[in-house]
Write a protein that holds these residues in place. Structure first.
Motif, PDB file in Angstrom:
ATOM      1  N   TYR A  67       0.844  -1.192   0.000  1.00  0.00           N
ATOM      2  CA  TYR A  67       0.000   0.000   0.000  1.00  0.00           C
ATOM      3  C   TYR A  67       0.882   1.245   0.000  1.00  0.00           C
ATOM      4  O   TYR A  67       0.644   2.200  -0.744  1.00  0.00           O
ATOM      5  N   TYR A  68       1.907   1.251   0.847  1.00  0.00           N
ATOM      6  CA  TYR A  68       2.818   2.396   0.931  1.00  0.00           C
ATOM      7  C   TYR A  68       4.082   2.112   0.126  1.00  0.00           C
ATOM      8  O   TYR A  68       4.509   0.965  -0.006  1.00  0.00           O
ATOM      9  N   GLY A  75       1.953   7.253   0.631  1.00  0.00           N
ATOM     10  CA  GLY A  75       0.772   6.555   0.137  1.00  0.00           C
ATOM     11  C   GLY A  75       0.161   7.265  -1.053  1.00  0.00           C
ATOM     12  O   GLY A  75      -0.972   7.003  -1.417  1.00  0.00           O
ATOM     13  N   ASP A  93       4.621  -0.125  -5.551  1.00  0.00           N
ATOM     14  CA  ASP A  93       3.468   0.038  -4.656  1.00  0.00           C
ATOM     15  C   ASP A  93       2.220   0.275  -5.492  1.00  0.00           C
ATOM     16  O   ASP A  93       2.302   0.544  -6.698  1.00  0.00           O
ATOM     17  N   ASP A 140      -5.406  10.785   2.305  1.00  0.00           N
ATOM     18  CA  ASP A 140      -5.271   9.332   2.296  1.00  0.00           C
ATOM     19  C   ASP A 140      -6.213   8.721   3.326  1.00  0.00           C
ATOM     20  O   ASP A 140      -6.087   8.974   4.531  1.00  0.00           O
ATOM     21  N   GLY A 142      -6.606   5.429   3.732  1.00  0.00           N
ATOM     22  CA  GLY A 142      -6.174   4.080   4.095  1.00  0.00           C
ATOM     23  C   GLY A 142      -6.764   3.003   3.213  1.00  0.00           C
ATOM     24  O   GLY A 142      -6.500   1.816   3.397  1.00  0.00           O
ATOM     25  N   LYS A 166      -4.701  -0.492   3.615  1.00  0.00           N
ATOM     26  CA  LYS A 166      -3.379  -0.470   4.253  1.00  0.00           C
ATOM     27  C   LYS A 166      -3.319  -1.453   5.423  1.00  0.00           C
ATOM     28  O   LYS A 166      -2.241  -1.726   5.956  1.00  0.00           O
ATOM     29  N   GLU A 167      -4.476  -1.994   5.806  1.00  0.00           N
ATOM     30  CA  GLU A 167      -4.543  -2.924   6.925  1.00  0.00           C
ATOM     31  C   GLU A 167      -4.985  -4.311   6.492  1.00  0.00           C
ATOM     32  O   GLU A 167      -5.365  -5.134   7.313  1.00  0.00           O
ATOM     33  N   GLU A 171      -0.847  -6.901   3.638  1.00  0.00           N
ATOM     34  CA  GLU A 171       0.100  -5.992   4.288  1.00  0.00           C
ATOM     35  C   GLU A 171       0.794  -6.636   5.487  1.00  0.00           C
ATOM     36  O   GLU A 171       1.742  -6.088   6.023  1.00  0.00           O
TER      37      GLU A 171
END
Length: 212
Positions: A67-68, A75, A93, A140, A142, A166-167, A171
């Motif tokens: 994601y990052y 991001g 990414d 951002d 997420g 991102k979670e 990841e």
């Protein structure tokens, strides 16, 4: 008694030859028409499969990316100054794929897939509203909304939508420092035909690379 009148005539008359030729010609024309329809149906069927496969493969490739940005930690949805905006081999990414497009089909390493001549692909990556899942431009959130578009030579368009968090599970880093397999690509060729099908999938459970 006239013996010549009792003899049966042998051979074919001109009219019989003409009629026979017409019948054979009708059968041949019908066979050619059926063959042409079969070839067209086969081509259309292949194209109907190719579009979704190309879209799914590219979507799987994008979703497998972090994601990052691993280098900058950003991001943002753009490439860094040291990354090419057209060469996917430089992409590291999800955001790097935003506004990417190509009129040729290549794998991530840049190898041309000649069986997809005339096909094109494009990608849009934007932050997503956490509630409505539509595009969000302010900051951002997420979550990134990914849109992959594939266009066939005849203009038929296939679109795939995806979300990347991102979670998410992709990841999650392995508990130990080791090389793992997280993405698999495959190419299938049937018989001696040059027609191939390319596909890919992400492994949600990281599998240790036996060659790592």
């Amino acid at each position: 008694m006239n013996s010549s009148s009792s003899k049966r005539r042998n051979g074919l008359s001109l009219i019989e030859v003409v009629v026979s030729s017409m019948l054979v010609g009708t059968v041949v024309v019908g066979s050619i028409s059926l063959l042409g329809a079969s070839v067209r149906t086969h081509t259309v069927g292949c194209d109907m499969v190719k579009g979704p496969l190309l879209a799914d493969a590219l979507m799987a490739e994008i979703v497998s990316m972090p994601y990052y940005d691993p280098e900058s930690g950003s991001g943002s949805n753009s490439t860094n100054s040291d990354e090419s905006s057209v060469n996917r081999a430089d992409f590291d990414d999800v955001g790097d794929y935003d506004d990417w497009s190509t009129s040729t089909v290549q794998d991530k390493q840049g190898n041309l897939l000649s069986e997809y001549t005339g096909w094109s692909r494009s990608v849009q990556v934007k932050w997503a509203d956490r509630l409505a899942a539509n595009e969000w431009w302010l900051y951002d959130t997420g979550i990134k909304r990914i849109v992959v578009t594939v266009t066939a030579p005849d203009g038929t368009v296939t679109t795939r939508f995806g979300m990347r968090s991102k979670e998410g599970s992709l990841e999650q880093k392995p508990t130990l420092d080791k090389t793992v397999v997280s993405h698999i690509e495959s190419t299938l060729t049937l018989g001696a035909s040059s027609e191939t099908a390319n596909s890919s999938i992400n492994l949600l459970n990281h599998v240790e690379d036996p060659n790592g």
